[in-house]
Write a protein that holds these residues in place. Structure first.
Motif, PDB file in Angstrom:
ATOM      1  N   UNK A  33     -30.402   6.127  -0.379  1.00 36.10           N
ATOM      2  CA  UNK A  33     -29.799   5.823  -1.675  1.00 36.10           C
ATOM      3  C   UNK A  33     -28.279   5.710  -1.630  1.00 36.10           C
ATOM      4  N   UNK A  34     -27.699   5.808  -0.438  1.00 34.50           N
ATOM      5  CA  UNK A  34     -26.245   5.695  -0.279  1.00 34.50           C
ATOM      6  C   UNK A  34     -25.928   5.429   1.186  1.00 34.50           C
ATOM      7  N   UNK A  35     -24.750   4.874   1.409  1.00 30.62           N
ATOM      8  CA  UNK A  35     -24.235   4.700   2.770  1.00 30.62           C
ATOM      9  C   UNK A  35     -23.124   5.717   2.952  1.00 30.62           C
ATOM     10  N   UNK A  36     -23.003   6.228   4.151  1.00 34.09           N
ATOM     11  CA  UNK A  36     -22.031   7.275   4.449  1.00 34.09           C
ATOM     12  C   UNK A  36     -21.170   6.857   5.633  1.00 34.09           C
ATOM     13  N   UNK A  37     -19.925   7.295   5.607  1.00 34.97           N
ATOM     14  CA  UNK A  37     -18.986   7.005   6.695  1.00 34.97           C
ATOM     15  C   UNK A  37     -18.048   8.185   6.875  1.00 34.97           C
ATOM     16  N   UNK A  38     -17.803   8.561   8.115  1.00 32.97           N
ATOM     17  CA  UNK A  38     -16.815   9.601   8.397  1.00 32.97           C
ATOM     18  C   UNK A  38     -15.427   8.981   8.375  1.00 32.97           C
ATOM     19  N   UNK A  39     -14.522   9.624   7.656  1.00 32.42           N
ATOM     20  CA  UNK A  39     -13.129   9.192   7.562  1.00 32.42           C
ATOM     21  C   UNK A  39     -12.276  10.341   8.084  1.00 32.42           C
ATOM     22  N   UNK A  40     -11.681  10.143   9.228  1.00 35.01           N
ATOM     23  CA  UNK A  40     -10.874  11.184   9.872  1.00 35.01           C
ATOM     24  C   UNK A  40      -9.403  10.937   9.554  1.00 35.01           C
ATOM     25  N   UNK A  41      -8.810  11.813   8.762  1.00 31.27           N
ATOM     26  CA  UNK A  41      -7.411  11.594   8.377  1.00 31.27           C
ATOM     27  C   UNK A  41      -6.485  11.565   9.590  1.00 31.27           C
ATOM     28  N   UNK A  42      -6.881  12.185  10.675  1.00 30.64           N
ATOM     29  CA  UNK A  42      -6.048  12.176  11.886  1.00 30.64           C
ATOM     30  C   UNK A  42      -5.834  10.761  12.414  1.00 30.64           C
ATOM     31  N   UNK A  43      -6.813   9.880  12.226  1.00 34.20           N
ATOM     32  CA  UNK A  43      -6.698   8.524  12.762  1.00 34.20           C
ATOM     33  C   UNK A  43      -5.760   7.643  11.941  1.00 34.20           C
ATOM     34  N   UNK A  44      -5.348   8.095  10.768  1.00 33.73           N
ATOM     35  CA  UNK A  44      -4.452   7.306   9.935  1.00 33.73           C
ATOM     36  C   UNK A  44      -2.980   7.616  10.194  1.00 33.73           C
ATOM     37  N   UNK A  45      -2.703   8.670  10.928  1.00 32.57           N
ATOM     38  CA  UNK A  45      -1.322   9.022  11.311  1.00 32.57           C
ATOM     39  C   UNK A  45      -0.355   8.969  10.119  1.00 32.57           C
ATOM     40  N   UNK A  46      -0.745   9.579   9.028  1.00 32.63           N
ATOM     41  CA  UNK A  46       0.112   9.581   7.847  1.00 32.63           C
ATOM     42  C   UNK A  46       1.273  10.554   8.043  1.00 32.63           C
ATOM     43  N   UNK A  47       2.506  10.086   7.876  1.00 33.31           N
ATOM     44  CA  UNK A  47       3.637  11.013   7.937  1.00 33.31           C
ATOM     45  C   UNK A  47       3.676  11.822   6.645  1.00 33.31           C
ATOM     46  N   UNK A  52       8.507   5.567  -1.786  1.00 28.42           N
ATOM     47  CA  UNK A  52       9.563   5.814  -2.771  1.00 28.42           C
ATOM     48  C   UNK A  52       9.074   5.941  -4.212  1.00 28.42           C
ATOM     49  N   UNK A  53       7.939   5.309  -4.532  1.00 31.29           N
ATOM     50  CA  UNK A  53       7.427   5.350  -5.903  1.00 31.29           C
ATOM     51  C   UNK A  53       6.223   6.289  -5.979  1.00 31.29           C
ATOM     52  N   UNK A  54       6.019   6.948  -7.119  1.00 25.64           N
ATOM     53  CA  UNK A  54       4.815   7.770  -7.283  1.00 25.64           C
ATOM     54  C   UNK A  54       3.562   6.907  -7.087  1.00 25.64           C
ATOM     55  N   UNK A  55       2.513   7.469  -6.496  1.00 24.99           N
ATOM     56  CA  UNK A  55       1.330   6.672  -6.179  1.00 24.99           C
ATOM     57  C   UNK A  55       0.590   6.103  -7.392  1.00 24.99           C
ATOM     58  N   UNK A  56       0.782   6.661  -8.571  1.00 27.22           N
ATOM     59  CA  UNK A  56       0.065   6.130  -9.728  1.00 27.22           C
ATOM     60  C   UNK A  56       0.488   4.696 -10.059  1.00 27.22           C
ATOM     61  N   UNK A  57       1.656   4.253  -9.544  1.00 28.57           N
ATOM     62  CA  UNK A  57       2.109   2.884  -9.781  1.00 28.57           C
ATOM     63  C   UNK A  57       1.537   1.888  -8.767  1.00 28.57           C
ATOM     64  N   UNK A  58       0.962   2.379  -7.703  1.00 30.58           N
ATOM     65  CA  UNK A  58       0.375   1.551  -6.641  1.00 30.58           C
ATOM     66  C   UNK A  58       1.366   0.514  -6.089  1.00 30.58           C
ATOM     67  N   UNK A  59       2.612   0.900  -5.975  1.00 33.57           N
ATOM     68  CA  UNK A  59       3.640   0.028  -5.407  1.00 33.57           C
ATOM     69  C   UNK A  59       3.955   0.499  -3.990  1.00 33.57           C
ATOM     70  N   UNK A  60       2.971   0.383  -3.118  1.00 29.06           N
ATOM     71  CA  UNK A  60       3.103   0.886  -1.761  1.00 29.06           C
ATOM     72  C   UNK A  60       3.976  -0.034  -0.916  1.00 29.06           C
ATOM     73  N   UNK A  61       4.790   0.571  -0.069  1.00 35.28           N
ATOM     74  CA  UNK A  61       5.707  -0.196   0.769  1.00 35.28           C
ATOM     75  C   UNK A  61       5.444  -0.010   2.261  1.00 35.28           C
ATOM     76  N   UNK A  62       4.627   0.939   2.619  1.00 33.38           N
ATOM     77  CA  UNK A  62       4.421   1.274   4.034  1.00 33.38           C
ATOM     78  C   UNK A  62       3.043   0.803   4.505  1.00 33.38           C
ATOM     79  N   UNK A  63       2.970   0.244   5.713  1.00 32.11           N
ATOM     80  CA  UNK A  63       1.675  -0.208   6.246  1.00 32.11           C
ATOM     81  C   UNK A  63       0.629   0.905   6.315  1.00 32.11           C
ATOM     82  N   UNK A  64       1.047   2.142   6.650  1.00 28.34           N
ATOM     83  CA  UNK A  64       0.063   3.227   6.734  1.00 28.34           C
ATOM     84  C   UNK A  64      -0.520   3.563   5.368  1.00 28.34           C
ATOM     85  N   UNK A  65       0.269   3.435   4.318  1.00 25.48           N
ATOM     86  CA  UNK A  65      -0.237   3.694   2.975  1.00 25.48           C
ATOM     87  C   UNK A  65      -1.205   2.602   2.542  1.00 25.48           C
ATOM     88  N   UNK A  66      -0.870   1.376   2.834  1.00 21.78           N
ATOM     89  CA  UNK A  66      -1.749   0.252   2.492  1.00 21.78           C
ATOM     90  C   UNK A  66      -3.093   0.384   3.196  1.00 21.78           C
TER      91      UNK A  66
END
Length: 185
Positions: A33-47, A52-66
Motif C-alpha cells: 500500500x506504499x513505496x518506501x525509500x531510505x534517505x540518508x542525510x549523510x549523503x546530502x552533505x548539508x553544511x 540567506x532567506x528563511x525556508x518558508x519563502x522557498x527562495x533557495x540559492x544553494x545546490x545542496x538545498x535544491x
C-alpha cells in the motif's frame, strides 16, 4: 501510491541508525500500500544552514538545498530514525529539517527512536519540531534500546516484539499519509 521516506537521522561515524533504517525498510517493503525509500542525510552533505532567506519563502540559492528540497518533496510521509543525543535529536537531523519548510507541510511521520532509554526524549523533542512544520506525527512509535536490542552495544539484534511495533507505526503512517495527501491536493 504514496511514498514514504525513511530518514536516517545521524551522520556520526559508527552510527546505529543506518542498520535500524535498513531493518525498518525490510519490514516496510513487504507492504503493498506504499513505496518506501531510505534517505540518508549523510549523503546530502548539508553544511550548517547557509541559506540567506528563511525556508518558508522557498527562495533557495544553494545546490545542496535544491537537491534536498527535491528529495523531500517526493514523499507523502516519513519515518524518522532518530538517535538520542543529550535528551534531544542529533544536530545533523535538526539542521537537515531546518533547511526546508513547505516540503514538510501536511505530511505524516512516524518515529523510530534509539538510545539508552529507547530514544524517548529524542522522540519528544522531534514531535515539537514536527508540529511547527505541520507534520502529523503518529502515536505509535518504536523505541530501540542500546541495552536490549544490540549485542554488546554494537550489533543490532532487535527483540522479537520490535517488529510488531514497526508494523503498528507503519499502519498509522500509511493511513495518515493517504489522508493528508488529499489536504495537499
Amino acid at each position: 501510491m504514496i511514498k514514504i521516506g525513511i530518514i536516517v537521522g545521524s551522520t556520526r561515524p559508527g552510527r546505529k541508525g543506518e542498520a535500524i533504517a535498513k531493518w525498518v525498510y525490510e519490514i516496510a517493503k513487504k507492504r503493498d500500500d506504499a513505496k518506501f525509500e531510505i534517505v540518508d542525510i549523510a549523503t546530502f552533505n548539508l553544511p550548517l544552514l547557509d541559506e540567506p532567506m528563511p525556508p518558508m519563502f522557498e527562495e533557495y540559492t544553494k545546490p545542496h538545498t535544491l537537491k534536498w528540497s527535491k528529495k523531500i518533496n517526493e514523499f507523502d510521509g516519513f519515518i524518522f530514525v532518530v538517535p538520542e543525543y543529550n535528551h534531544s535529536i542529533s544536530g545533523a537531523l535538526k539542521n537537515a529539517i531546518d533547511f526546508l519548510y513547505q516540503e514538510w507541510n501536511n505530511k505524516a511521520a512516524g518515529i523510530v527512536g534509539y538510545g539508552a532509554a529507547g530514544g524517548a526524549s529524542a522522540a519528544e523533542s522531534l514531535r515539537m519540531i514536527l508540529a511547527e512544520l505541520q507534520i502529523a506525527d503518529v502515536r505509535n512509535q518504536v523505541r530501540i534500546s542500546l541495552h536490549t536490542d544490540f549485542i554488546n552495544f554494537e550489533t543490532f539484534k532487535p527483540a522479537p516484539h520490535q517488529e510488531n511495533s514497526v508494523k503498528g507505526m507503519l499502519n498509522q503512517v500509511v493511513t495518515w499519509s493517504n489522508a493528508l495527501k488529499t489536504v495537499r491536493n
